[in-house]
Design a protein around this motif. Structure first.
Motif, PDB file in Angstrom:
ATOM      1  N   GLN A 213     -42.635  -3.453  16.470  1.00  0.00           N
ATOM      2  CA  GLN A 213     -42.950  -3.017  15.312  1.00  0.00           C
ATOM      3  C   GLN A 213     -44.204  -3.291  14.526  1.00  0.00           C
ATOM      4  O   GLN A 213     -44.732  -2.450  13.823  1.00  0.00           O
ATOM      5  N   LEU A 216     -46.714  -0.476  15.321  1.00  0.00           N
ATOM      6  CA  LEU A 216     -46.550   0.732  14.482  1.00  0.00           C
ATOM      7  C   LEU A 216     -47.020   0.684  13.084  1.00  0.00           C
ATOM      8  O   LEU A 216     -47.665   1.339  12.512  1.00  0.00           O
ATOM      9  N   THR A 217     -47.058  -0.736  12.521  1.00  0.00           N
ATOM     10  CA  THR A 217     -47.395  -1.061  11.159  1.00  0.00           C
ATOM     11  C   THR A 217     -48.999  -0.755  11.233  1.00  0.00           C
ATOM     12  O   THR A 217     -49.641  -0.011  10.593  1.00  0.00           O
ATOM     13  N   TYR A 220     -49.940   3.116  11.619  1.00  0.00           N
ATOM     14  CA  TYR A 220     -49.778   3.563  10.096  1.00  0.00           C
ATOM     15  C   TYR A 220     -51.392   3.071   9.355  1.00  0.00           C
ATOM     16  O   TYR A 220     -51.533   3.804   8.664  1.00  0.00           O
ATOM     17  N   ARG A 224     -53.955   5.516   7.798  1.00  0.00           N
ATOM     18  CA  ARG A 224     -54.108   5.513   6.253  1.00  0.00           C
ATOM     19  C   ARG A 224     -55.642   5.549   6.193  1.00  0.00           C
ATOM     20  O   ARG A 224     -56.230   5.958   5.331  1.00  0.00           O
ATOM     21  N   VAL A 284     -47.370   7.628  17.399  1.00  0.00           N
ATOM     22  CA  VAL A 284     -46.247   7.511  16.793  1.00  0.00           C
ATOM     23  C   VAL A 284     -45.242   7.698  17.249  1.00  0.00           C
ATOM     24  O   VAL A 284     -44.136   7.236  17.651  1.00  0.00           O
ATOM     25  N   LEU A 288     -41.656   5.969  19.169  1.00  0.00           N
ATOM     26  CA  LEU A 288     -40.560   6.336  18.928  1.00  0.00           C
ATOM     27  C   LEU A 288     -39.693   6.761  19.948  1.00  0.00           C
ATOM     28  O   LEU A 288     -38.582   6.066  20.295  1.00  0.00           O
TER      29      LEU A 288
ATOM     30  N   LEU E 283     -44.278   4.871   4.690  1.00  0.00           N
ATOM     31  CA  LEU E 283     -43.376   3.733   4.690  1.00  0.00           C
ATOM     32  C   LEU E 283     -41.719   4.291   4.835  1.00  0.00           C
ATOM     33  O   LEU E 283     -41.047   3.413   5.663  1.00  0.00           O
ATOM     34  N   ASP E 285     -41.368   6.439   7.245  1.00  0.00           N
ATOM     35  CA  ASP E 285     -41.353   6.480   8.806  1.00  0.00           C
ATOM     36  C   ASP E 285     -41.269   5.025   9.228  1.00  0.00           C
ATOM     37  O   ASP E 285     -40.501   4.856  10.238  1.00  0.00           O
ATOM     38  N   VAL E 286     -41.840   4.013   8.712  1.00  0.00           N
ATOM     39  CA  VAL E 286     -41.907   2.643   9.210  1.00  0.00           C
ATOM     40  C   VAL E 286     -40.346   2.188   8.955  1.00  0.00           C
ATOM     41  O   VAL E 286     -40.014   1.386   9.935  1.00  0.00           O
ATOM     42  N   TYR E 287     -39.731   2.411   7.814  1.00  0.00           N
ATOM     43  CA  TYR E 287     -38.360   1.983   7.844  1.00  0.00           C
ATOM     44  C   TYR E 287     -37.456   2.748   8.779  1.00  0.00           C
ATOM     45  O   TYR E 287     -36.640   1.805   9.441  1.00  0.00           O
TER      46      TYR E 287
END
Lengths: 359, 359, 359, 359, 359
Positions: A213, A216-217, A220, A224, A284, A288, E283, E285-287
């Motif tokens: 996880q 992934l953060t 992102y 960004r 990403v 997934l 967010l 997507d992350v969730y």
């Protein structure tokens, strides 16, 4: 990860328009002002202690006068320089507003105002950091404002001025502005290299299925950063285009091909940003789908175990019943026959799952 | 899979603008320079050993003079050619910068500068490889720069020049440039064919449900190749359009319809790229839905096994209890009755799942 | 499902530009050439056996001369017609290149060149099939090229010419070209009807939850067909617009409102394509959510079975233990009490799952 | 849910261009034609029985003459009116083609042609229904064509004409056309309100987690309705813009601000449609994540049951074994000790899952 | 969460065009009208009780006259003011229609009309609230209309007028309008700060994996707020641009740089909105990936338990069978051997799952 970089001080809202208020990171050191004067044969570098020493150079001056201001957080300093050089108050507001996007503004052939951002990638926080830079280009002078003092990005240009009477020394302040912008934009490539390295690390982790996880953060966060970078570089394109189209006496024809070259570099930067963004997006997706695949594999393991042991346990349960009349129990080889049947059953199951490609 | 193709040498950032620095893959062989001179009746091909032999041809020359330079990594060579032909330093920088996107630049009707990429698909690494090509078109001459020497893409044109006094021989250097570009763009179709073959292989694997995580990674690699290709071909469109609109004496009217035809081909290439990208995107979706379907099937198997054997095992457990007073245990046919009940129960379950469409 | 429709023969790459090479499906029958000549009072239809019979009609001719060529795969035939009518070689290349997108080209008010695609939907392969059509419109003549001979799409127009001295007979070759294009574009609606029927079948299957992986594959195939159709129809819009704006003597003012009407029809076709694409996209989403729902339902079944039978089996296991001192075993009604407790427990579980909405 | 609204009658394809063929829903009642004549002081309403009574009003007429035609399915009626008012055949084709998108066409300052759609939301079928409306605006007259007769949308305007000599009565036919269009566009807001109500119902169902597969299907149907509505309203914007820019004598300057106001309303409608579409899209996302959450919850229940009862059942199984030498079986409190251990184990498990937040 | 903000009163549809009908929230207090008159030396503030006191100021007035109207829901009040100042009825309709989007309209150099929205974020309902503001700028006067009275957004400007004879006092009504708009737009930043805080809270909850379905619903609500804000701010850009380009005598050149500055601020607002929207999207997507990860973890737990205890229970079941001839049962250490084997098996399983990274 913090979005607070866009924090707007509440003191701003409601204040009188046009008032000089610094908007940006808190900074505690004092502003440093340097003046570099040079021409093809000579040069001089002074640290300016008293701002009254700064003055608008007389027009038929044999020197290019470059005023380099490190720090835009002291309203008094910026205001004083504005007075000395007769600059418009709204221009000074833009100098102090570190949220201001890159833009070009012309003030009646007397001076040009241009801003852009120096960018760097902070490996520790994985964040893109930007420094607000402004240029005021006059006939005989250039004023550059830098948001922060640490790690002076303009040093290579100063070194070149000191080192030899090269192209920079032989040309006017418009070429100097170009040279400074060139350094800034060359640094965009370095920044992109850092981001690219991080992206590659994440990519390897994802392809070797070692991602979690947090990967992934981070992905992102990088995405960004790239979006932010795109937003900060895109208007630079406009700004350079403006410099090229502007029929201003301040930018001499000899500088035009260099600016066009710079424009090309900005296009390359935007191009790389876009390709990195796409790479990030597809990573990403790959991550997934890895999750789905892993789930599939977990479920298969569970199903195989259940499908093998449930029937076996059931058979054992049968012969654990306590009925008086269960003839099989009293045969000599019943036990072994049942064990054998169980073996056959489980082998059959395994073959079945093999054939379905689950094992 | 490597993004490093955009690696920017750090030595570049901070260097003086306009200095000739090669940016690209490392190359270890020496540059080869050939001169092909021809007209409708005659031709000559020379390997140039000493660059001083190259010279700007006198204007009323009866020959078309084509200088073919294989290798742009040696700054000294490129610089020398630039001097002989009086080319602008920034043009030479673009020749040596293999990251430069396709573009067209006109230098006052004296010469035109055009760059584009030759593309090929490396089956081994599944990567799109690009070779940086530059053309300088003068009144009587053409200079072509190729990034790499291996597998000369221009050979068919040389062969045609040798073979017969055809259209190429009867026309000027502008037609020659068109002919060279035509070869490059025809190769785009070949490259797309390779990508299409790979896409088809992946598609078959996905439709036959033989795909795995690696298939997906390959699919994303292809998608990325297509995006890169789009980015490298798109500006070629602009470049050709520029050549058509440019009211230059360097491009003769007779060549215009051929360039328009080339422009059409580029549009076709972009069209195919877009349709391939769409195919790739929908394949990803199909693959992901396959994963979901497979999971569904695994879960159904598990549920069927559990639903059949859990009740059975429970019943067996009941009659395995050791209570003193369990009347059923002492009947003569209790065991067989229970076995029968179990059989009925499991058949009922199977029928139930059949009706729900799970089996 | 095959992408090979874009297959580029490798023999093409590297060949001399402008050479006539057929690019398209393999075709084995011979080209048929017909000439239809008519005016308001009279008409004649001839099968042309010797191409030398074709000739550019003299300008003050009282007839409209329509040359209908079925088959564009024989370079010799196309070349010969080109010579007879003095057509540009690149035009002929476009006639033979069935990959050519719809476009309009004007050759100095002498003749116009227009291409578009006839489309049909092959129910068997679920693929969109396209036929390459080209028109050369001169002052007194029209040449039409059709890729394939089977199922002549122009027959209704020929029938109308034979049937009565209606609008077609009273107008010039520009109206004839319009009439032929009108037939082609009316067929787009028929093609869309076929695609719509297929879409409806898939939609019903998905809503009745009878869809499987194959349904999805078909849906993506339809989506791809629609995208392809969009790509082939979109430039027709441009082409018609060109015909309207083109200030050519070849298109008479009286034909303009009809072309504008045709333009409107093309817009309608594009509109329907877009709405179908959207329907297809939302069907994919509905299908994928159906998968999730089904999985949910499977999991609930499994969980209910486990939650009911695991505790029961455990209780049975307790009283199957062989401890010497287990007082409950020796009570008279212990067995029945345990059976009762089990019943209560399972009813409780069922009620619990009912309340949670799982049953 | 049916896509058949785009059904194209096959009889159309292949028919002679420009022939009057009705394209739309089947309608069985006869066309009704009314004439409303009025000026500031007087008015008259007649049901026209014989179409020969309709005639082009003489120019210096003191009345505004409005011909309201209900029904466009009878080719003979439309054709006759076309003859009486000297209208172009292609205009009549557009009147009868209910698939025609909103557009504006000017015929040489003699008359203007405008079409748009009246929209309503059918609660029963959850479908957007559209009615094709056409206007022909001449110097002294207005002809309005309505596709259907039921629920006359123009009645409020007729009522206002009857009620008082207000703005409508004091102005010309251009203001009348504006007033009719205003009623149509005001109805768009009513239609959007209906859609909004449905959207709200679905939203509540989703947020209260009472949604199922059918909710999603309805949501997609609404989304599709909104997309269709967007497609039908978007060109109305163009049409009104055309009316404003058109320098026609037919639209008087006094009407212009009202048309601009109408234009603003259409922008508002488009704005609301866009925001509804976005709401619908995010509801789909929320619903899908609800599915995932529910699955998570089901799985947790299953896992908790398994993790508690599997070890317990295993322990019971141990002491159900029939080995001769199992010392624990013969201790006095072995049974109770095992029961105690089981209790401790299950409490431990429950605490563990509590701590992980699963219970 | 309610979409009803777009509710259109049904009484509107069908009503005569141009009639003054309030469209907006229900409001029950009375309209307050204040007049502030000032010049560089003096000022006066009056509460107007009788609307007849309002009057169009004579042109060579030495005062700037500002009429501030709080409340636009009373048609009689708005109509009366319209009469006193000779304003167009459609302008008044826009003043009362709180759904009206920001726009600029010029009425022949006599007065300008501009509307925009004041925005605030309601923490309780997590909704963006907007207040409809309108400005009428004449030569010597400014009329401002506010939808609501509570929390007067214009107070800081009134305070500045009272406090000192600063820039506002020295300039005309155009500068006053700028100053009021500046307050409104500065408040956009405050609103964005509130939204940013909420976004940060949600982000932290998601990253700490403490998010649930409600978090997602809130996230979508924020996303929707941002979209709405974007839609309300975007046309402000247009409106300011119009003010800058409009060659009106009403806006003096000295105000232009300030308006340009305001325009820059609006661009910044839009920029922040876009970056927030992107944050919100990632967010989500992350969730969703967190959900997948959690499911994976639940499934692994289940599988591990099953894989360990199913075989053990099976073995126990074997030795619980009641066959007469089961030699192992009668060995002395059989029981302990089986226990040992079970221990070895479970340790093996644990090691296996460790190696696969499941534990």
């Amino acid at each position: 990860m913090s979005r607070r970089r866009y924090k707007v001080g509440e003191k701003k809202a409601g204040s009188s328009p046009g008032s000089l208020i610094y908007v940006g990171k808190e900074i505690d050191y004092k502003t440093r002002v340097r003046r570099i004067e040079y021409n093809a044969t000579d040069y001089a570098i002074d640290d300016i202690k008293r701002l009254s020493e700064c003055r608008l150079p007389a027009t038929p001056e044999p020197f290019v006068s470059w005023l380099d201001v490190d720090g835009v957080h002291e309203a008094s300093v910026v205001e004083r320089i504005g007075q000395q050089y007769q600059l418009h108050p709204l221009l000074l507001e833009d100098v102090m507003n570190t949220r201001q996007k890159p833009k070009l503004e012309q003030y009646d052939d007397v001076y040009l105002f241009a801003t852009l951002k120096a960018l760097s990638f902070n490996e520790a926080t994985q964040e893109l950091e930007s420094e607000h830079l402004s240029f005021v280009l006059g006939k005989q002078y250039l004023i550059s404002f830098q948001e922060e003092r640490k790690g002076d990005i303009f040093q290579p240009v100063i070194d070149r001025i000191i080192a030899s009477a090269g192209k920079t020394r032989r040309n006017g302040p418009d070429y100097l502005m170009y040279a400074l912008m060139d350094v800034v934009i060359d640094n965009y490539f370095v920044t992109l290299d850092c981001i690219g390295d991080n992206l590659e690390t994440l990519e390897n982790r994802i392809i070797e299925q070692a991602a979690n996880q947090e990967t992934l953060t981070q992905l992102y966060a990088l995405k960004r950063d790239l979006t932010l970078m795109r937003r900060l570089v895109w208007p630079v394109r406009e700004m350079l285009n403006g410099l090229l189209l502007e029929e201003s006496e301040l930018v001499k024809p000899v500088t035009a091909p260099f600016l066009r070259d710079l424009y090309d570099h900005v296009l390359q930067v935007l191009d790389i940003i876009d390709s990195y963004r796409e790479v990030a997006a597809s990573l990403v997706d790959v991550y997934l789908s890895t999750l789905s695949n892993r789930m599939n594999s977990v479920m298969k393991t569970l199903t195989i175990f259940s499908a093998i042991f449930m029937p076996l346990t059931f058979i054992a349960g049968i012969y654990g019943m306590n009925f008086d009349n269960m003839p099989e129990l009293h045969t000599r080889d019943g036990y072994f026959a049942v064990l054998g049947a169980m073996g056959v059953l489980s082998i059959g199951m395994i073959l079945y799952f093999r054939r379905r490609g689950w094992m």
